[in-house]
Design an enzyme around this catalytic site. Structure first.
Site, short mmCIF file in Angstrom:
data_model
loop_
_atom_site.label_atom_id
_atom_site.label_comp_id
_atom_site.label_asym_id
_atom_site.label_seq_id
_atom_site.Cartn_x
_atom_site.Cartn_y
_atom_site.Cartn_z
N ARG A 102 -25.00 -74.76 43.62
CA ARG A 102 -25.94 -73.66 44.19
C ARG A 102 -25.01 -72.35 44.55
O ARG A 102 -25.06 -71.97 45.80
CB ARG A 102 -27.00 -73.89 44.74
CG ARG A 102 -28.20 -72.82 45.23
CD ARG A 102 -28.96 -73.24 46.42
NE ARG A 102 -28.18 -72.73 47.45
CZ ARG A 102 -28.06 -71.50 47.91
NH1 ARG A 102 -28.41 -70.57 47.22
NH2 ARG A 102 -27.34 -71.18 49.03
N ASP A 124 -23.89 -73.58 56.56
CA ASP A 124 -24.12 -72.23 56.67
C ASP A 124 -25.07 -71.59 55.80
O ASP A 124 -25.72 -70.59 56.38
CB ASP A 124 -22.76 -71.64 55.96
CG ASP A 124 -22.55 -70.09 56.32
OD1 ASP A 124 -22.95 -69.68 57.22
OD2 ASP A 124 -22.22 -69.45 55.51
N ASP A 125 -25.67 -72.35 54.58
CA ASP A 125 -26.90 -71.62 54.17
C ASP A 125 -28.16 -72.09 54.82
O ASP A 125 -29.02 -71.24 54.99
CB ASP A 125 -26.96 -72.20 52.76
CG ASP A 125 -25.89 -72.19 51.92
OD1 ASP A 125 -25.40 -71.06 51.65
OD2 ASP A 125 -25.00 -73.18 51.40
N LYS A 175 -14.78 -67.81 52.23
CA LYS A 175 -15.35 -67.90 53.59
C LYS A 175 -14.32 -68.09 54.62
O LYS A 175 -14.43 -67.64 55.54
CB LYS A 175 -16.33 -69.16 53.62
CG LYS A 175 -17.44 -69.28 52.74
CD LYS A 175 -18.80 -68.55 53.61
CE LYS A 175 -19.79 -68.31 52.90
NZ LYS A 175 -20.78 -67.83 53.54
N TYR A 216 -15.88 -61.07 49.71
CA TYR A 216 -16.84 -61.90 49.71
C TYR A 216 -17.77 -61.33 48.89
O TYR A 216 -17.75 -60.68 47.83
CB TYR A 216 -17.23 -61.80 51.31
CG TYR A 216 -18.11 -62.60 51.73
CD1 TYR A 216 -17.95 -64.03 51.68
CD2 TYR A 216 -19.16 -62.10 52.73
CE1 TYR A 216 -18.87 -64.81 52.24
CE2 TYR A 216 -20.24 -62.84 53.16
CZ TYR A 216 -20.05 -64.46 53.19
OH TYR A 216 -20.75 -65.21 53.54
N ASN A 219 -28.32 -63.22 47.44
CA ASN A 219 -27.03 -62.94 46.99
C ASN A 219 -26.79 -63.28 45.54
O ASN A 219 -27.19 -64.30 45.31
CB ASN A 219 -25.89 -63.23 48.00
CG ASN A 219 -26.13 -62.64 49.54
OD1 ASN A 219 -26.29 -61.26 49.55
ND2 ASN A 219 -25.85 -63.44 50.22
N GLU A 247 -21.25 -75.70 52.10
CA GLU A 247 -21.45 -74.45 51.61
C GLU A 247 -21.91 -74.65 50.02
O GLU A 247 -21.41 -75.19 49.25
CB GLU A 247 -20.19 -73.52 51.63
CG GLU A 247 -20.23 -72.28 51.36
CD GLU A 247 -20.80 -71.50 52.69
OE1 GLU A 247 -22.04 -70.49 52.29
OE2 GLU A 247 -20.56 -71.76 53.57
N ASP A 248 -23.05 -73.99 49.83
CA ASP A 248 -23.69 -73.74 48.59
C ASP A 248 -23.97 -75.16 47.69
O ASP A 248 -23.59 -75.24 46.63
CB ASP A 248 -22.87 -72.79 47.49
CG ASP A 248 -23.04 -71.41 48.27
OD1 ASP A 248 -23.84 -71.06 48.84
OD2 ASP A 248 -21.93 -70.70 47.71
#
Length: 484
Positions: free
Chosen positions: A155, A268-269, A173, A102, A410, A245-246
């Site tokens: 992203r 999630d973001d 994930k 991760y 991150n 996600e992203d």
């Protein structure tokens, strides 16, 4: 005779096939009885090893690698060869291996995904598949899927547009859904929706594995995502959990708003980050004192993570104090690339920043915002490293006895400051947490152990809860319950 020959051929091939099936392969841990029953005799060395001995051997090998990416590749190779052993090792050594599978290592893996690509993991849906997305979903061998993690790679962490190479994020994930949440690996499906990339470096890379074209926008993009969402529900039913996600800000908010009333979706973001940060804030109150409503919050970064966290904090304050959500938002301030988000900028602000445009004189930089707003909590979600300078930390320390500093971006290279910087510049006063892990810091003979406010602590359990209770929609009250 022909039927007998065919049967013999199938039987002879069974053991060979079994050893190449990561879901069922146990390597040297197959017992003598299993080897005989599954036609494995002679296909393995005669020694029979326990899973514990296999685990010891793999960990010795992994620890010999000094480069984190080498450790990542070794773990992925194991996952593709012996799934049971992979999850046994990840569960038993989660603190050591979480940074490998991760963040932060997965970020580097995504950047170099084309070069280290060996065997496809997950499902790739591209613009070429428009009109036949349902057929593509049906190519996946597992039928009883419970959770999908999907990205379009625009992203990835704080690294930007990595296109199709963002697949490392859904894969990582979902490995945590199993290791930390206990969801069966066969019930997890990682998906990348490839609509191109605007990363010229990738477009020029001969080893890039995705579509070599600029990103689709507008109607073309929306139509593919609409087809995807409909196909997922048709193929897997009403209760399939879809974790976004992203995605870049402009798509992340619109997709969540568009589908949160028709599908079981979770970003999630926006929501995962908000939940784990609010959980950290509730814990930090034991050190800070008071309630959430007694504190003032300043964010560096007003994208999906920043505004998502801010909204959940405001919701918690509203519920606890009985005030309106609009009144609760007044305790929270945001700084973006153009300075403090204020009402005089409303005409140029995207819709998701408008609730945070308070009445105030314009301020162009973070340091001046800290001095003027006087926050007790400073939260970084900018995706840009080293923005919490010594001057900023010292200003926070002069205002507060115990300043709470959360550098959440991150991977580690994009963190707004390091743990050592936070503790040193605050002279040991700071309460610190980050998105990626930092080692303990010794300052004036005292050891400080930094917290990690990472989504990994929330989304596996949150997803498991949604699956177990048969939820069909995600509501804010569920997020608040998860925080507590």
């Amino acid at each position: 005779m022909l039927a007998l020959c065919i049967y013999d051929h199938i039987v002879q091939d069974f053991g060979h096939t079994l050893l190449r099936d990561p879901r069922h392969n146990k390597g040297l841990a197959f017992t003598e009885r299993e080897r005989h029953a599954h036609y494995l005799t002679g296909l393995l060395p005669p020694i029979i090893s326990t899973q514990e001995l296999q685990e010891k051997k793999v960990m010795q090998m992994i620890r010999q690698y000094e480069v984190p990416l080498q450790r990542y590749i070794a773990m992925i190779d194991l996952q593709e060869r012996n799934e049971r052993l992979f999850y046994k090792i990840l569960i038993d050594h989660v603190e050591e291996l979480l940074p490998v599978v991760y963040t932060p290592t997965v970020g580097e893996a995504c950047q170099k995904f084309g070069s280290i690509f060996r065997r496809p993991q997950g499902l790739y849906i591209s613009l070429k598949d428009k009109g036949q997305v349902l057929e593509v979903l049906r190519n996946w061998p597992e039928r009883n899927i419970e959770v999908i993690v999907v990205t379009d790679g625009e992203r990835i962490l704080g690294l930007g547009d990595l296109g199709c190479q963002g697949m490392g994020i859904p894969v990582g994930k979902l490995s945590l859904y199993t290791a930390l949440g206990g969801v069966r690996p066969s019930a997890c499906l990682p998906i990348t929706v490839d609509v191109g990339t605007n990363n010229q470096k990738l477009l020029d890379d001969e080893f890039y594995i995705g579509l070599k074209q600029n990103r689709a926008r507008g109607e073309e993009y929306d139509e593919l995502l609409e087809e995807f969402m409909k196909a997922v529900k048709i193929n897997y039913g009403e209760k399939i959990l879809i974790q976004f996600e992203d995605f870049a800000n402009h798509n992340a908010f619109s997709l969540l708003n568009r589908y949160r009333t028709t599908h079981l979706v979770f970003n999630d973001d926006i929501q995962g980050t908000a939940s784990v940060v609010l959980s950290g804030l509730l814990s930090a109150l034991k050190l800070l004192g008071g309630t959430l409503s007694d504190h003032t919050f300043l964010f560096l970064g007003a994208g999906e993570a920043g505004t998502g966290i801010a909204e959940l904090i405001a919701l918690q304050i509203s519920k606890k104090t009985g005030t309106s959500i609009e009144e609760a938002r007044k305790k929270i301030w945001l700084v973006d690339s153009k300075g403090l988000v204020v009402s005089s900028r409303k005409e140029s602000l995207p819709h998701f920043k408008l609730p945070w445009a308070h009445e105030h004189e314009p301020i162009s930089n973070l340091l001046e915002a800290v001095k003027d707003i006087k926050p007790s909590v400073l939260i970084g979600t900018s995706g840009v490293g080293r923005q919490f300078t010594q001057e900023v930390i010292e200003a926070m320390s002069s205002i507060n006895e115990k300043p709470l500093i959360m550098a959440l971006s991150n991977p580690t290279s994009q963190a707004e400051c390091t743990a050592e910087e936070a503790y040193t510049w605050s002279k040991g006063k700071a309460i610190f947490a980050s998105g990626s892990p930092f080692n303990p810091v010794t300052y004036e003979d005292k050891v400080f152990v930094p917290g990690q406010a990472n989504n990994a602590y929330i989304f596996p359990g949150f997803g498991l809860g949604l699956i177990m209770c048969g939820a069909t929609r995600v509501h804010d009250d569920l997020l608040l319950a998860a925080c507590k």
